[in-house]
Write a protein that holds these residues in place. Structure first.
Motif, short mmCIF file in Angstrom:
data_model
loop_
_atom_site.label_atom_id
_atom_site.label_comp_id
_atom_site.label_asym_id
_atom_site.label_seq_id
_atom_site.Cartn_x
_atom_site.Cartn_y
_atom_site.Cartn_z
N VAL A 2 -37.58 -8.99 31.61
CA VAL A 2 -38.33 -9.99 30.87
C VAL A 2 -37.43 -10.53 29.78
N MET A 3 -37.35 -11.85 29.70
CA MET A 3 -36.55 -12.48 28.64
C MET A 3 -37.50 -13.12 27.65
N HIS A 4 -37.29 -12.83 26.38
CA HIS A 4 -38.10 -13.42 25.31
C HIS A 4 -37.25 -14.45 24.59
N ASP A 11 -41.71 -14.23 16.22
CA ASP A 11 -41.56 -12.80 15.95
C ASP A 11 -40.20 -12.28 16.39
N LEU A 12 -39.40 -13.12 17.02
CA LEU A 12 -38.05 -12.71 17.40
C LEU A 12 -37.04 -12.88 16.27
N GLN A 21 -39.93 -5.30 23.66
CA GLN A 21 -40.53 -6.28 22.75
C GLN A 21 -42.05 -6.35 22.91
N GLN A 22 -42.55 -6.28 24.11
CA GLN A 22 -44.00 -6.37 24.30
C GLN A 22 -44.72 -5.19 23.62
N SER A 47 -38.69 2.84 14.98
CA SER A 47 -38.33 1.47 15.34
C SER A 47 -39.53 0.54 15.23
N LEU A 48 -40.68 1.00 15.69
CA LEU A 48 -41.90 0.18 15.62
C LEU A 48 -42.23 -0.18 14.17
N ASP A 49 -42.16 0.79 13.28
CA ASP A 49 -42.50 0.52 11.87
C ASP A 49 -41.45 -0.36 11.20
N ARG A 50 -40.17 -0.14 11.51
CA ARG A 50 -39.13 -0.98 10.91
C ARG A 50 -39.27 -2.43 11.37
#
Length: 162
Positions: A2-4, A11-12, A21-22, A47-50
């Motif tokens: 998947v490419m974002h 949000d990127l 990313q999802q 990582s999620l919190d940062r």
């Protein structure tokens, strides 16, 4: 795969290590990023919190027209460092991993500015990508070594084969 795709308004504008990313997006959806009281902003080193803190912090700054690149870079660095740097001795109790920030690279594709910071020694060195455009052969520079020698501007030279 998947490419974002995104930009500084999406949000990127903030990226973090795994998970995908999802998964970051699903995690961020649980928090109101507009709440300046920041009651629900977690403080762990995961990582999620940062990623979430990076999105929160960047959603509350204004990059003003007319400011110099140095002023803009300073604001971006303080914004990033406030929520995303991880001290060297902190270990994530969930998985026993560290996400210590050892190095940081800041670059501007518009003006060519590049700044390297070594957080083990707090040394910095920079150069401008545009200065490399005239190279007619492959050139090398050991930015970590040059910074440790007290230089603040990179010197390029012929590459040594090792």
């Amino acid at each position: 795969m998947v490419m974002h795709r995104g930009d500084v308004k999406s949000d990127l504008r903030v990226m973090a290590n795994a998970p995908l990313q999802q998964t970051h997006r699903a995690y961020v959806e649980k928090v109101d990023l507009t709440d300046l009281a920041a009651k629900d902003i977690p403080s762990s080193i995961s990582s999620l919190d940062r990623n979430l803190r990076g999105l929160f912090n960047t959603s509350h700054i204004t990059l003003e027209e007319g400011k110099s690149w140095a002023q803009t870079r300073g604001k971006l660095l303080s914004t990033f460092n406030a929520g995303n740097l991880v001290p060297q001795d902190l270990i994530d109790p969930v998985n026993g991993e560290t996400y210590a920030t050892w190095t940081q690279f800041v670059y501007n594709h518009d003006n060519g500015d590049f700044l390297f910071t070594n957080y083990d020694t707090r040394e910095q060195i920079g150069y401008n990508f545009n200065d490399t455009l005239a190279f007619t052969e492959t050139m090398c520079a050991d930015t970590v070594k040059q910074a440790s020698e007290g230089l603040n501007t990179v010197t390029f030279g012929k590459c040594n084969s090792q």
